[in-house]
Design an enzyme around this catalytic site. Structure first.
Site, mmCIF file in Angstrom:
data_model
loop_
_atom_site.group_PDB
_atom_site.id
_atom_site.type_symbol
_atom_site.label_atom_id
_atom_site.label_comp_id
_atom_site.label_asym_id
_atom_site.label_seq_id
_atom_site.Cartn_x
_atom_site.Cartn_y
_atom_site.Cartn_z
ATOM 1 N N GLY A 39 28.119 -20.936 -28.823
ATOM 2 C CA GLY A 39 27.679 -22.196 -28.218
ATOM 3 C C GLY A 39 26.446 -22.743 -28.910
ATOM 4 C CB THR A 79 26.783 -27.272 -31.709
ATOM 5 O OG1 THR A 79 27.995 -27.033 -30.973
ATOM 6 C CG2 THR A 79 26.919 -26.735 -33.121
ATOM 7 C CG LEU A 88 21.178 -22.499 -23.079
ATOM 8 C CD1 LEU A 88 20.114 -22.755 -22.015
ATOM 9 C CD2 LEU A 88 22.073 -21.334 -22.661
ATOM 10 C CG ASP A 113 39.771 -22.705 -31.034
ATOM 11 O OD1 ASP A 113 39.408 -22.196 -29.952
ATOM 12 O OD2 ASP A 113 40.767 -23.451 -31.126
ATOM 13 C CE LYS A 163 23.213 -21.014 -13.672
ATOM 14 N NZ LYS A 163 23.006 -21.520 -12.338
ATOM 15 C CE LYS A 195 11.880 -20.915 -14.251
ATOM 16 N NZ LYS A 195 11.376 -21.923 -15.191
ATOM 17 C CG ASP A 235 24.178 -24.901 -10.060
ATOM 18 O OD1 ASP A 235 24.607 -24.395 -11.121
ATOM 19 O OD2 ASP A 235 23.264 -25.758 -10.040
ATOM 20 C CG HIS A 264 18.338 -19.648 -10.556
ATOM 21 N ND1 HIS A 264 18.543 -18.827 -11.641
ATOM 22 C CD2 HIS A 264 18.761 -20.886 -10.940
ATOM 23 C CE1 HIS A 264 19.063 -19.533 -12.634
ATOM 24 N NE2 HIS A 264 19.206 -20.771 -12.221
ATOM 25 C CE LYS A 266 22.502 -30.505 -9.169
ATOM 26 N NZ LYS A 266 21.474 -30.394 -10.204
#
EC number: 1.1.1.49
Length: 485
Positions: free
Chosen positions: A12, A14, A17, A89, A144, A178, A231, A236, A334
């Protein structure tokens, strides 16, 4: 000592993230001389690029996402020379031998960072194994989502385990990288005044809040199948809860720390359909204002009606001796008024106020651990206001504020992925999530979703820019608790 690797393979490479987090994090490590001198970084994705084109994209990402003034041409040149690229691929097994050739001898040590759709995990693992990239010197990091429920999570973990044993599997929750999350452990276990009070005898309740100002931002197809519960809460928030509630580990190593977290997760009281009436709130943002800007509701962003929750509030309990009777209030949503992630430890008030006859009122101490937008630790203490007190003693809450940015002004604030990528390269799994942790999290979350279905719970509308549905306030206020704002 950890076993460093000579090659880091980024799937991944490109993607968003990689551009926003992984490449800037690796540059940061390189700028501080923390990457092995001989480390090469191989990027792979479906996009057809050569090495020069990938390096050009990487340089653009660094210039866009690094803090102002941190990009240095000489460091960037050194870092970019580490990069190469192989188009792949993952569903086509014939492409993996070329990838293996670019990686080189796996006996020299390889770390793989897999950031792809979960549907590609199994063919990717199969291709890596067939190409010889699953030997005992190769470790795998998984980004994830790792499933959508316990069953799908087990399927993914089984696919990974077919080639990579648990000792070489690193599941990522970037919150664990963190600084303030790690400081939570230092706060509890390196300061004698906290741990004796860290229990039901002295703590009234705990609040954990993660608020986002954004909507779905082009992630509608994914988010509508996940929702706030899967999510945010499943990973988290439950990891933060486990760190707050865990027993002191014997040592700061992967086995001890993760073992204590699992005990907490397995002690979470199941949420039943009956509990949904008082212990669960779900919401979905409607049109509203963010500042002075009009924003659409979730259904408008998505382009169709949906029962997916964009807000969830939970009153949780950890049923063990340390936390018996202490509620953990969790909320995430959100289109909140401000972006914040924080943990609030609300202590109980003093058992007897000796100043009451003088008209003084005491307030319970509060410990605030802020993760974003600023990393901070703040304790509110009662103090006497200056004066002669002829009309009574006056007390006031006074904050003891440890702003980490100020306390460590001489240290660069790091992206969470810097710590995790370095630990992956060096082979330290302490801040990664073990399989039994993931499955304990999913077991609790699946129980909540089953309770929702049985009770017929539907999301309550709340205006974008507000603090969530009205029922979210009642979740706390019916217990005499006020959410920290």
């Amino acid at each position: 000592m950890p076993n460093k690797v000579s090659t880091l393979l980024l799937f991944g490479a490109t993607g968003d993230l990689s551009r926003r987090m992984l490449l800037p994090s690796l540059y940061g490590l390189d700028s501080d001389g923390l990457l092995p001198d001989d480390l090469t970084i191989v990027g792979t994705a479906r996009t057809k690029l050569d090495d020069a084109e990938f390096r050009a994209r990487a340089e653009a990402a660094l210039q866009e996402h690094l803090p102002e003034g941190f990009f240095k041409a000489d460091v960037a040149e050194r870092f970019l020379n580490r990069l190469s690229y192989v188009a792949l691929d993952a569903t086509d097994q014939s492409g993996f031998p070329a990838l293996a050739q670019a990686v080189g001898n796996p006996a020299d040590g390889v770390a793989i960072f897999l950031s792809t759709a979960p549907s590609l995990f199994k063919p990717t693992i199969d291709g890596l194994a067939a190409a010889g990239l699953a030997s005992d010197k190769v470790r795998m990091a998984l980004e994830k989502p790792l499933g959508s429920d316990l069953e799908s999570s087990r399927q993914i973990n089984d696919a990974v385990a077919s080639a990579f044993p648990e000792s070489r599997t690193f599941r990522i929750d970037h919150y664990l990288g963190k600084e303030t999350v790690q400081n939570l452990l230092a706060l509890r276990f390196a300061n004698v005044m906290f741990e004796p009070l860290w229990n039901a005898a002295h703590i009234d309740h705990v609040q954990i809040s993660i608020a986002e100002t954004v909507g779905v931002e082009g992630r509608g197809d994914y988010y509508d199948t996940a929702g706030a519960l899967r999510d945010m809460v499943q990973n988290h928030m439950l990891q933060l809860l486990a760190l707050v509630a865990m027993e002191p580990p014997a040592t700061f190593d992967a086995t001890a720390v993760r073992g204590e977290k699992v005990k907490v997760l397995r002690s979470l009281r199941p949420i039943t359909a009956e509990c949904c009436k008082n212990d669960i709130v779900t919401g979905q943002f409607a049109a509203g204002k963010m500042g002075d800007k009009d924003v659409p509701g979730y259904a408008d962003e998505l382009g169709r009606s949906s029962d997916t929750e964009t807000f969830v509030g939970i009153k949780a309990h950890v049923d063990n001796w340390r936390w018996s009777g202490v509620p953990f209030y969790l909320r995430t949503g959100k289109r909140m008024p401000r972006r914040t992630t924080e943990i609030v430890i609300q202590f109980k008030n003093v058992p007897h106020n000796i100043f009451s006859a003088r008209g003084a009122v005491t307030q319970a101490n509060t410990l605030l651990i802020g993760l974003q937008p600023e990393e901070t630790i703040r304790m509110t203490m009662m103090a006497k206001m200056p004066g002669l007190d002829r009309e009574g003693i006056r007390l006031r809450e006074v904050p003891l504020d440890l702003g980490l940015a100020n306390a460590f002004a001489d240290r660069r604030r790091r992206i969470a992925y810097e710590r995790l990528l370095l630990d992956l390269i060096e082979g330290d799994p302490t801040l990664f999530v073990r399989r039994d942790e993931v499955e304990a999290q999913w077991e609790w979350i699946d129980g909540i979703r089953a309770a929702w279905a049985e009770s017929g719970l539907k999301p309550e509308a709340y205006a974008a820019g507000s603090s969530g549905p009205p029922s979210a306030f009642q979740l706390a206020t019916r217990d005499g608790v006020t959410w920290h704002e």
